[in-house]
Design an enzyme around this catalytic site. Structure first.
Site, short mmCIF file in Angstrom:
data_model
loop_
_atom_site.label_atom_id
_atom_site.label_comp_id
_atom_site.label_asym_id
_atom_site.label_seq_id
_atom_site.Cartn_x
_atom_site.Cartn_y
_atom_site.Cartn_z
N SER B 147 62.75 -58.34 32.98
CA SER B 147 62.93 -59.50 33.92
C SER B 147 62.72 -60.57 33.46
CB SER B 147 61.45 -59.17 34.88
OG SER B 147 61.33 -59.95 35.92
N ASP B 311 67.88 -52.60 42.41
CA ASP B 311 67.15 -53.97 42.02
C ASP B 311 67.69 -55.01 42.90
OD1 ASP B 311 66.13 -56.29 41.12
OD2 ASP B 311 65.94 -55.32 39.11
N HIS B 344 63.54 -53.25 41.35
CA HIS B 344 62.96 -54.28 40.27
C HIS B 344 61.97 -53.69 39.30
CE1 HIS B 344 63.27 -57.59 37.52
NE2 HIS B 344 62.02 -57.87 37.76
#
Lengths: 365, 365
Positions: B147, B311, B344
């Site tokens: 991330s 995601d 995600h």
């Protein structure tokens, strides 16, 4: 509240019993219409709206302002008013003249606010059905609904078998799924948490603007698509970026502008009621003793389901389910899966893609 | 603020000049480490974190509490600490012991709050690089980042050529695109609009809880996927649904629980700074006179890019771009496009999918 110049009023002749069993008296719906009706509705298309539009779907002599579906409705347009009579009600529960949380409770003389009974999509359909009765359009040609309007169209057809012959469902779904519920739940929370909301008792001239602005921004995030924004805004920054944490990127300024346009135009309590009604809709609640609700729609002569592949709020697989289940009940069903990058809002803004397929379907009727 | 039992402290020996040219003195970073270092970092993997985690990525003798990446780090785990020395800093700008808006400004003796200078991803990388210098790990084996951590890893490798030989980027991206910027902008707005925020001057024991709860809920909407929620929650209602507009569906109760877990744990000003830093990151800002920034990474021996197809915050096409551009610079690059429905957050919760590919890549080094 707001009533647009071309709006007509119908005060229902009968009290309305809601889906949850409450009784509403003195129900008023505001509506607009285009084209000339024939034989008590034989060429009438009933148009249900999404969450926030008024009955002003298109311009007319009485109100030349463009409507929310201007490109779609009119003489020679995809919904051709030389042939069809189109009627659009401001939904029960909305705030553009129709009865809802922002209208006056005839019993108390005060605004309904949160005393308005629980609103279901079935009630929006039910109020329209009664209004059509009162207007003398007992059997109509078809029902059209985008977004929430598509859910309402399904509810109408399920509750009133035989009253219409065709269905055009646009960027809609047979039920709300948890992603959409989560988005709407958070939108409602933003409004309810705004101190100005005051538990729904805000003064008419001092609504919870902050909450409504945020709700609209989250709405836009769910109405458009990442692809569209990547193309349209990229990482473009503003000429005068906010030095603090205010707008610095073009996308942030766009959301600000969308929020500006929205607030003041829509009543927050109405927003909350209509938003929750969407969450609660599930076509399979109409199954009754385990039957397939779509079997009860087999009286339809035809249906069309249109959606776009970039819609994250009413996703493609829900359009496909709807089309397959209609087809599975023996209804001749056209399914248009459009490659638009404009997300859920494509039906409002991508007339180039929607226009031809809507025209194509309606020409077959 | 919070410092976990296993945390160690490094006070940087030199002032830090930020990416925007501000000068920070007395910078402190808190970190944890696992495994034994060899030859000044020859087996060291530097792990950068996402927006909200602390340095406690995994348990240890000093702190047996499971870390945020517990399944991934440890003896015999995919990031095998029998072989590697893993070090994880609490990011500059965060609130788990490291210098940031919630720490004390050594010049004034008061919390930095909004006087903290503009924070960039490059600064998180820069503080870690200085800390590694001070700790004697001048050249390390590799950098890992999920991330925001993946952006930080890129910034580290771009700013300090030759300091690491390998890159493992997880569910990250070479830049922030407008959808992600819109989501984060609205999250910040929710916090900033909470009256309790008080322009950043909230009392330590009375933070803007309402804004943080909403921001977390929007976070969850962007961290997971509609498919996962449809499978996991469907339209399940609560045993005791709220009769008003509070939680009625299981998904709403889930979001409430996620908000409960988050608030109190993270400082709102730090959240805003780190969130904005993500928006501002673009690998191509490192191009310099039009050159391809990835050419400057060609010193790397290898790279791996891992992401999932569901995601929506760091979408698949951004993973692919990253992998292609690394490969295009002559770096041997493995690209793993995992079919997880957990969005995600899959890197945190879908160890079954991430574990094997991370292990596979690290075994080749």
């Amino acid at each position: 509240m707001n009533k647009l110049p071309a709006s007509k009023i119908i005060d229902l002749s009968q009290p309305l019993t809601t889906w949850c069993g409450d009784r509403l008296t003195g129900v008023r719906l505001v509506y607009e219409s285009w084209g000339e009706p024939r034989n008590n509705g034989e060429n009438t298309l009933l148009l249900f709206t999404g969450l926030s539009p008024s009955a002003h779907a298109a311009s007319s002599a009485a109100d030349p302002e463009p409507g929310w579906w201007e490109a779609m409705i009119g003489p020679g347009r995809p919904i051709d008013t030389r042939r069809f009579h189109v009627i659009c009600f401001n939904s029960l529960g909305s705030c553009f003249g129709s009865t809802g949380p922002a209208s006056e409770n005839p019993v108390t003389g005060h605004r309904w606010r949160l005393d308005f009974p629980e609103l279901r999509v079935e009630d929006i359909a039910g109020a329209a059905a009664q209004a059509l009765d009162d207007l003398g359009f007992s059997r109509i040609h078809g029902v059209i609904g985008p977004s929430l309007g598509g859910m309402t169209a399904l509810a109408f057809l399920l509750r009133y078998p035989g009253r219409a012959r065709h269905l055009l469902s646009i960027s809609s779904a047979p039920r709300a799924l948890p992603f959409a519920i989560a988005v709407r739940s958070l939108q409602r929370e933003m409004i309810r948490n705004d101190p100005a909301w005051q538990g729904g008792e805000y003064p008419v001239d001092a609504p919870p603007v902050t909450g409504m602005r945020q709700a609209r921004k989250l709405g836009m995030i769910s109405y458009r698509s990442p692809e569209e924004w990547a193309e349209r805004f990229g990482r473009e920054q503003l000429a005068e970026p906010d030095p603090g944490f205010g707008p610095r990127f073009q996308i942030e300024s766009y959301l600000e502008a969308q929020a500006d346009r929205f607030v003041g135009g829509f009543d927050p309590n109405c927003y909350i009621y209509l938003s929750r009604a969407m969450d609660l809709f599930d076509v399979d609640d109409h199954a009754g003793s385990g039957a397939d609700p779509f079997a009860a729609l087999s009286y339809l002569d035809s249906a069309a389901v249109v959606g776009v592949d970039s819609d994250i709020l009413f996703p493609q697989h829900q359009q496909k389910e709807l089309a397959q289940r209609l087809e599975g009940s023996g209804i001749s069903t056209a399914y248009f899966d459009l490659p638009s990058i404009q997300g859920h809002d494509a039906f409002l803004v991508d007339g180039e893609r929607f226009g031809p397929v809507i025209a194509e379907y309606l020409q077959t009727l």
